[in-house]
Scaffold this active site. Structure first.
Site, PDB file in Angstrom:
ATOM      1  N   ASP A  98      29.026   0.002 -63.324  1.00  0.00           N
ATOM      2  CA  ASP A  98      28.422   0.514 -62.093  1.00  0.00           C
ATOM      3  C   ASP A  98      29.453   0.688 -60.991  1.00  0.00           C
ATOM      4  O   ASP A  98      29.320   1.567 -60.144  1.00  0.00           O
ATOM      5  CB  ASP A  98      27.284  -0.399 -61.643  1.00  0.00           C
ATOM      6  N   GLN A 116      16.285  -2.502 -70.241  1.00  0.00           N
ATOM      7  CA  GLN A 116      16.857  -1.168 -70.490  1.00  0.00           C
ATOM      8  C   GLN A 116      17.371  -1.038 -71.926  1.00  0.00           C
ATOM      9  O   GLN A 116      17.360   0.053 -72.491  1.00  0.00           O
ATOM     10  CB  GLN A 116      18.013  -0.887 -69.513  1.00  0.00           C
ATOM     11  N   ASN A 176      28.750  -4.549 -63.767  1.00  0.00           N
ATOM     12  CA  ASN A 176      27.804  -3.903 -64.692  1.00  0.00           C
ATOM     13  C   ASN A 176      26.550  -4.785 -64.747  1.00  0.00           C
ATOM     14  O   ASN A 176      26.485  -5.849 -64.113  1.00  0.00           O
ATOM     15  CB  ASN A 176      28.435  -3.732 -66.083  1.00  0.00           C
ATOM     16  N   LYS A 177      25.588  -4.340 -65.514  1.00  0.00           N
ATOM     17  CA  LYS A 177      24.289  -5.021 -65.577  1.00  0.00           C
ATOM     18  C   LYS A 177      24.429  -6.536 -65.781  1.00  0.00           C
ATOM     19  O   LYS A 177      25.283  -6.990 -66.547  1.00  0.00           O
ATOM     20  CB  LYS A 177      23.472  -4.396 -66.710  1.00  0.00           C
ATOM     21  N   ARG A 181      17.712   5.894 -63.335  1.00  0.00           N
ATOM     22  CA  ARG A 181      18.597   4.740 -63.163  1.00  0.00           C
ATOM     23  C   ARG A 181      19.818   4.946 -64.043  1.00  0.00           C
ATOM     24  O   ARG A 181      19.864   5.861 -64.860  1.00  0.00           O
ATOM     25  CB  ARG A 181      17.900   3.397 -63.411  1.00  0.00           C
ATOM     26  N   GLY A 182      20.791   4.049 -63.863  1.00  0.00           N
ATOM     27  CA  GLY A 182      22.077   4.218 -64.556  1.00  0.00           C
ATOM     28  C   GLY A 182      23.032   4.905 -63.590  1.00  0.00           C
ATOM     29  O   GLY A 182      22.675   5.912 -62.966  1.00  0.00           O
TER      30      GLY A 182
HETATM   31  O1  MRU Z   1      20.058  -1.084 -62.999  1.00  0.00           O
HETATM   32  P1  MRU Z   1      20.487   0.077 -63.827  1.00  0.00           P
HETATM   33  O2  MRU Z   1      19.633   0.300 -65.033  1.00  0.00           O
HETATM   34  O3  MRU Z   1      20.684   1.315 -63.009  1.00  0.00           O
HETATM   35  O4  MRU Z   1      21.912  -0.385 -64.340  1.00  0.00           O
HETATM   36  C1  MRU Z   1      22.696   0.401 -65.182  1.00  0.00           C
HETATM   37  C2  MRU Z   1      23.738  -0.368 -65.853  1.00  0.00           C
HETATM   38  O5  MRU Z   1      24.175  -1.378 -65.401  1.00  0.00           O
HETATM   39  C3  MRU Z   1      24.230   0.155 -67.117  1.00  0.00           C
HETATM   40  O6  MRU Z   1      24.587  -0.920 -67.920  1.00  0.00           O
HETATM   41  C4  MRU Z   1      25.413   1.021 -67.090  1.00  0.00           C
HETATM   42  O7  MRU Z   1      26.495   0.425 -67.611  1.00  0.00           O
HETATM   43  C5  MRU Z   1      25.879   1.668 -65.924  1.00  0.00           C
HETATM   44  S1  MRU Z   1      25.166   3.208 -65.854  1.00  0.00           S
HETATM   45  C6  MRU Z   1      25.613   4.171 -67.178  1.00  0.00           C
END
Ligand code: MRU
Length: 341
Positions: free
Chosen positions: A225, A184, A235-236, A51-52
């Site tokens: 993202d 996370q 973003n998250k 993920r990420g």
């Molecule tokens: O749902 P995820 O764990 O894939 O989300 C990732 C994120 O949102 C991270 O905060 C990040 O900023 C982007 S990936 C480096």
């Protein structure tokens, strides 16, 4: 990335298999999972073994290359890979590039996927280099989710400047939001920081306003993202709240992301699709008991519904700057367009 003194990549393609650190098991156990087929790799993206944004971009490129190696129908495979997770722009960026390379030959698809993974590492390293001077001696930094090594092939985005500043000898302290529901921050960011010997504390997601109002935070750095043409940033989930509070207290709020995360076709954040994930992620948590046996337990009222949007969009006006591999830019249409000239 450094794990117990040894260097690893989050994800790699070797022969016809994709190998990835199993992020669903961290920090309680460390293991590398082998995905032998493109469908295994797709499943691992969907269930967040990997993920990420940066890491799932590499995974999607590798899955597409595997589909070509397996003589799968590429038109069907690309649609299935795109359907794994809708928000991270890197996934679409990589899978499309590998798909087009595959029109030349299977080897061209594999070469393109490997090239994109290497570019992912190089971009993250440069994000670290450009972001490092923003971190002053003694800085106390808040970050949300995990945008470190594990969110990329290596180095990360939001955490790359922090790693560089620390390795360069700066004193700093990181507050890692726990990042419910999948934690996370509490699981992955905290594990990464421990591996780098960086002083840190995990904080509840709702502690941000308290910390900032008490003068305990000097800056916020988060990953991304997907970034729209005007700088609005997905973003998250929970990132937007941190940005609002940071603005209230005059605290710089930076986004760190490579160019592959920008989506010039999305004029504003309104155009970004937000993934909605299973209610089970809200209702259940997983972790070890005192003997190390992993259990999944219910942590909410049985029978209640739960809503689980995975991302939110922070409007550009809340963002002090975007740290990219080409330098730090203001989040506005002209500056962003100039990155792609
Ligand atoms: O749902 P995820 O764990 O894939 O989300 C990732 C994120 O949102 C991270 O905060 C990040 O900023 C982007 S990936 C480096």
């Amino acid at each position: 990335m450094r794990v117990a003194g040894q260097e690893y990549l989050t994800i790699r393609l070797e022969g016809t298999s994709v190998f990835m650190i199993d992020q669903n098991l961290l920090p309680f156990s460390f293991s590398v999972k082998e995905c032998k087929t493109w469908e295994d790799t797709c499943l691992s993206i969907r269930n967040m073994t990997v993920r990420g944004a940066g890491a799932i971009g590499a995974a999607a490129g590798f899955a597409m290359a595997q589909a070509f190696m397996e003589s799968e129908d590429p038109g069907m495979a690309i649609e299935r890979i795109k359907a794994t997770r809708p928000t991270a722009r890197d996934l679409f960026f990589a899978v499309e590039k590998v798909f087009y390379a595959g029109q030349i030959s299977v080897q061209a698809a594999v070469d393109e996927a490997q090239k994109l993974a290497a570019a992912n590492v190089a971009a993250a390293k440069n994000i670290g280099k450009f972001g490092e001077p923003l971190i002053k001696e003694g800085s106390r930094i808040l970050t949300h989710c995990n945008a470190g090594w594990l969110g990329f092939v290596d180095y990360g985005s939001a955490l790359a400047p922090i790693y560089m500043a620390h390795r360069g000898g700066k004193q700093l302290f990181v507050y890692a939001d726990e990042t419910r529901p999948r934690s996370q921050g509490a699981r992955l960011t905290a594990w990464e920081l421990s591996n780098e010997d960086i002083d840190h504390s995990i904080v509840p997601d709702n502690a941000g306003a308290y910390l900032m109002s008490k003068g305990m935070i000097d800056m916020v750095i988060v990953g991304a993202d997907r970034i729209a043409a005007n700088g609005d940033t997905a973003n998250k989930i929970g990132t937007f709240e941190k940005a609002i509070v940071a603005k209230q207290f005059g605290i710089p709020f930076f986004v760190a992301a490579p160019l592959s995360t920008f989506d010039p076709a999305a004029e504003t954040g309104e155009k970004i699709e937000i993934e909605e994930r299973s209610a089970d992620e809200v209702n259940y948590q997983t972790g070890p008991d005192s003997e190390g046996r992993i259990h999944t337990i219910r942590v909410s009222n049985p029978g209640s519904a739960a809503f689980n949007p995975a991302f939110d969009v922070t409007p550009a006006e809340f963002i002090s700057g975007i740290i990219t591999e080409k330098g730090i830019i203001k989040p506005d249409v002209q500056m962003i367009a100039s990155l792609f000239r």
